[in-house]
Design an enzyme around this catalytic site. Structure first.
Site, PDB file in Angstrom:
ATOM      1  N   GLU A 104      12.481  18.932   3.441  1.00 53.18           N
ATOM      2  CA  GLU A 104      13.142  20.000   2.698  1.00 53.18           C
ATOM      3  C   GLU A 104      13.728  20.973   3.713  1.00 53.18           C
ATOM      4  O   GLU A 104      13.160  21.215   4.765  1.00 53.18           O
ATOM      5  CB  GLU A 104      12.136  20.705   1.788  1.00 53.18           C
ATOM      6  CG  GLU A 104      11.773  19.828   0.602  1.00 53.18           C
ATOM      7  CD  GLU A 104      10.716  20.429  -0.302  1.00 53.18           C
ATOM      8  OE1 GLU A 104      10.521  21.649  -0.272  1.00 53.18           O
ATOM      9  OE2 GLU A 104      10.074  19.671  -1.046  1.00 53.18           O
ATOM     10  N   CYS A 146       4.226  17.602   0.371  1.00 54.74           N
ATOM     11  CA  CYS A 146       3.879  16.276   0.901  1.00 54.74           C
ATOM     12  C   CYS A 146       2.621  16.243   1.758  1.00 54.74           C
ATOM     13  O   CYS A 146       1.660  15.564   1.413  1.00 54.74           O
ATOM     14  CB  CYS A 146       5.062  15.727   1.690  1.00 54.74           C
ATOM     15  SG  CYS A 146       6.426  15.280   0.621  1.00 54.74           S
ATOM     16  N   LYS A 204       4.789   5.451   5.060  1.00 53.47           N
ATOM     17  CA  LYS A 204       4.970   6.848   4.630  1.00 53.47           C
ATOM     18  C   LYS A 204       3.697   7.667   4.880  1.00 53.47           C
ATOM     19  O   LYS A 204       3.733   8.761   5.449  1.00 53.47           O
ATOM     20  CB  LYS A 204       5.340   6.862   3.133  1.00 53.47           C
ATOM     21  CG  LYS A 204       5.440   8.234   2.511  1.00 53.47           C
ATOM     22  CD  LYS A 204       6.562   9.048   3.096  1.00 53.47           C
ATOM     23  CE  LYS A 204       6.509  10.476   2.592  1.00 53.47           C
ATOM     24  NZ  LYS A 204       7.455  11.355   3.242  1.00 53.47           N
TER      25      LYS A 204
HETATM   26  P1  NAD Z   1       9.370  17.048  -8.056  1.00 55.57           P
HETATM   27  O1  NAD Z   1       8.086  17.351  -8.725  1.00 55.57           O
HETATM   28  O2  NAD Z   1      10.162  18.142  -7.417  1.00 55.57           O
HETATM   29  O3  NAD Z   1      10.332  16.305  -9.090  1.00 55.57           O
HETATM   30  C1  NAD Z   1       9.921  15.323  -9.994  1.00 55.57           C
HETATM   31  C2  NAD Z   1      10.892  15.345 -11.180  1.00 55.57           C
HETATM   32  O4  NAD Z   1      10.612  14.228 -12.016  1.00 55.57           O
HETATM   33  C3  NAD Z   1      10.778  16.578 -12.056  1.00 55.57           C
HETATM   34  O5  NAD Z   1      12.057  17.156 -12.237  1.00 55.57           O
HETATM   35  C4  NAD Z   1      10.221  16.020 -13.389  1.00 55.57           C
HETATM   36  O6  NAD Z   1      10.679  16.747 -14.507  1.00 55.57           O
HETATM   37  C5  NAD Z   1      10.793  14.614 -13.375  1.00 55.57           C
HETATM   38  N1  NAD Z   1      10.091  13.635 -14.227  1.00 55.57           N
HETATM   39  C6  NAD Z   1       8.764  13.442 -14.382  1.00 55.57           C
HETATM   40  N2  NAD Z   1       8.537  12.412 -15.243  1.00 55.57           N
HETATM   41  C7  NAD Z   1       9.747  11.946 -15.614  1.00 55.57           C
HETATM   42  C8  NAD Z   1      10.182  10.886 -16.468  1.00 55.57           C
HETATM   43  N3  NAD Z   1       9.324  10.076 -17.110  1.00 55.57           N
HETATM   44  N4  NAD Z   1      11.493  10.700 -16.621  1.00 55.57           N
HETATM   45  C9  NAD Z   1      12.389  11.468 -16.003  1.00 55.57           C
HETATM   46  N5  NAD Z   1      12.051  12.483 -15.157  1.00 55.57           N
HETATM   47  C10 NAD Z   1      10.739  12.712 -14.971  1.00 55.57           C
HETATM   48  O7  NAD Z   1       9.034  15.936  -6.958  1.00 55.57           O
HETATM   49  P2  NAD Z   1       9.668  15.729  -5.494  1.00 55.57           P
HETATM   50  O8  NAD Z   1       9.279  16.809  -4.568  1.00 55.57           O
HETATM   51  O9  NAD Z   1      11.099  15.379  -5.629  1.00 55.57           O
HETATM   52  O10 NAD Z   1       8.847  14.430  -5.047  1.00 55.57           O
HETATM   53  C11 NAD Z   1       9.012  13.197  -5.699  1.00 55.57           C
HETATM   54  C12 NAD Z   1       8.213  12.154  -4.934  1.00 55.57           C
HETATM   55  O11 NAD Z   1       8.764  11.989  -3.617  1.00 55.57           O
HETATM   56  C13 NAD Z   1       6.749  12.504  -4.736  1.00 55.57           C
HETATM   57  O12 NAD Z   1       5.978  11.335  -4.788  1.00 55.57           O
HETATM   58  C14 NAD Z   1       6.715  13.082  -3.335  1.00 55.57           C
HETATM   59  O13 NAD Z   1       5.471  12.933  -2.707  1.00 55.57           O
HETATM   60  C15 NAD Z   1       7.762  12.243  -2.635  1.00 55.57           C
HETATM   61  N6  NAD Z   1       8.407  12.900  -1.493  1.00 55.57           N
HETATM   62  C16 NAD Z   1       8.736  14.215  -1.570  1.00 55.57           C
HETATM   63  C17 NAD Z   1       9.384  14.834  -0.486  1.00 55.57           C
HETATM   64  C18 NAD Z   1       9.738  16.305  -0.518  1.00 55.57           C
HETATM   65  O14 NAD Z   1      10.071  16.845   0.535  1.00 55.57           O
HETATM   66  N7  NAD Z   1       9.711  16.968  -1.660  1.00 55.57           N
HETATM   67  C19 NAD Z   1       9.710  14.082   0.653  1.00 55.57           C
HETATM   68  C20 NAD Z   1       9.388  12.724   0.670  1.00 55.57           C
HETATM   69  C21 NAD Z   1       8.741  12.142  -0.411  1.00 55.57           C
END
Ligand code: NAD
Length: 468
Positions: free
Chosen positions: A172, A295, A221
């Protein structure tokens, strides 16, 4: 196995992305920008409308502009209708959240999304690839996810679907650059057809593409994040030892460590006077008030718990987690050392997001600190260039906290100031500001951000990790 996209067919793909959080929306906008057609899906109506109007629902540098561009060009749209998105695409990437529940990874969002996608696929005749991008524990995709798909879609021999695990490494604050100029792309697959159908998404990428099996991709990861967290906790332990011994300049210690050419190589083996390459990993080899974000804390915890369910001990991860948990508490103890009882003391916390250039507050040490300080009976003012709205509507909602935009105003009358997030905006605070505006000039620096020697020489009480 390491591959590049050379020699593979290049064509644009229509894909659906389930979940428009940091990962889902950045993935969607960047892949649309690379020429693919993207339909993103979320369950939140407001988010979907905001995306369709070309605005990002959260702060990430550059994302608003990129989204406006790709939405304007008709290459990205958002919908609440998951089935429609799946039926109109050939690849679906799942990027929903994986929170922690009772120290375990909570797979409920992922499994719900997988089930919904599988049900939609039953309504189409063509082959469809599902890729899990959410971070899940090693052994999730090839067991639990596969089981759901096979239950709904029948045995994989029918070739109704393909399955990939494509972990995301973006940071981020740097998400667009990280996604569009990746250092590696990992694609775990169940078979060659899945791999060949998913690879065209990354035809533009100029980096190694590692093809693995599904659980190896998941482990890459976790191994990456556990290493980063461990480096931070290692640095904090060195800082604690230095504090205890006393008389050690912690900045010199870490600058000395960094100058090992295995951390900071010479470009082209030039003489010692030449400036070294300073890799980004060095920022993890530096003490501070601890790691946070969506994360590192949850991934290290999830890996530890997952290992223990397999009967595997994790002494290194245990220590990493426990050292990190103690860091915000140390700042409270320093404040007590300087001020005694904190009841009714005016304390200012500079920075709320877990790091600069984001408004993400998940697991931010600042929120832990503010909560502890409120428990101590202190009167809290906070300041953050981007995260105050999210804080006021989220973790600090209903808490007795004053939100002040201008850092100078925020420190006025304070008995102590805590620097938690290294926003460049706070660098404008000078020793004169601390001396003239604060009730007690006391700076508790959680990031070795200010020039401690200079502050101390000017009569400011200064605490930091390692006593620096
Ligand atoms: P987040 O919580 O910001 O976003 C998840 C989104 O999914 C939300 O907008 C939610 O409303 C939506 N959602 C949930 N259930 C749903 C469904 N059934 N249908 C449609 N939409 C749905 O999550 P994030 O930070 O983007 O992280 C997502 C994944 O990626 C996690 O597993 C995280 O560990 C991984 N990740 C995150 C980062 C980071 O920097 N944020 C980096 C690498 C990996």
């Amino acid at each position: 196995m390491v591959k590049s996209t050379q020699g593979y067919p290049k064509h644009s793909v229509t894909l659906s992305v389930i979940g428009t959080g940091y990962v889902g929306l950045v993935t969607s906008a960047c892949l649309a920008n690379k020429g693919h057609s993207v339909i993103c899906v979320d369950i939140l109506r407001d988010k979907v409308s905001e995306i369709n109007s070309g605005h990002a629902p959260f702060y990430e540098p550059g994302l608003d502009n990129l989204l406006a561009k790709v939405v304007g060009e008709g290459r990205l749209r958002a919908t609440l209708d998951l089935e429609e998105a799946v039926l109109n695409s050939s690849v679906t990437i799942i990027t929903v959240g994986t929170l922690t529940k009772d120290d375990h990874i909570d797979l409920s969002e992922v499994l719900t999304a997988v089930r919904q996608v599988a049900l939609a696929i039953t309504k189409k005749a063509a082959y469809h690839v599902i890729a899990i991008k959410s971070t899940v524990a090693p052994g999730t995709t090839d067991t639990i996810v596969m089981e759901i798909l096979e239950n709904v879609l029948g045995e994989k021999e029918d070739e109704a679907f393909g399955l990939c695990m494509n972990p995301e490494f973006l940071r981020e604050g740097f998400a667009l650059a990280d996604f569009q100029r990746p250092d590696r792309i990992v694609i775990g697959t169940m078979d060659t057809k899945s791999f060949n159908s998913f690879l065209p998404l990354y035809q533009w990428a100029d980096c190694p593409i590692i093809r693995t099996n599904l659980r190896t991709a998941e482990m890459i990861k976790y191994a990456s994040n556990a290493l980063l967290a461990t480096l931070i906790s290692y640095s904090n332990e060195i800082a604690s030892i230095s504090e205890g011994i006393g008389g050690i300049d912690i900045r010199d210690v870490f600058n000395g460590v960094h100058l090992d050419q295995r951390w900071t190589p010479f470009p082209n083996r030039k003489p010692a006077s030449v400036e070294r390459i300073r890799p980004g990993i060095l920022s993890y080899l530096w003490p501070g008030c601890g790691y946070g974000g969506s994360c590192l804390p949850k991934d290290v915890q999830a890996l530890r718990t997952h290992a223990s369910t397999h009967g595997i001990e994790t002494p290194l991860l245990d220590a990493t987690i426990s050292i990190n948990a103690g860091q915000p508490r140390k700042m409270v103890l320093w404040a007590k050392q300087a001020l005694g009882n904190l009841r009714q003391k005016k304390l200012t916390v500079l920075g709320l997001s877990f790091k600069p250039d984001t408004d993400d507050l998940r697991e931010s040490p600042a929120i832990t600190l503010v909560t502890e300080l409120i428990r101590e009976g202190a009167r809290i003012t906070v300041s953050d260039p981007k995260a105050m709205k999210v804080a006021a509507e989220g973790p600090l909602k209903g808490k007795k906290v004053r939100f002040v935009v201008n850092p100078r105003e925020a420190i006025r009358g304070a008995h102590a100031v805590f620097l938690v997030t290294s926003w460049p905006e706070f660098k404008t605070l000078s020793k004169e500001d601390f001396l003239s505006l604060m009730a007690t000039p006391c700076v508790i620096d959680g990031r070795l951000f200010f020039d401690g020697t200079n502050l101390k020489e000017n009569g400011i009480i200064y605490f930091s990790c390692g006593g620096g």
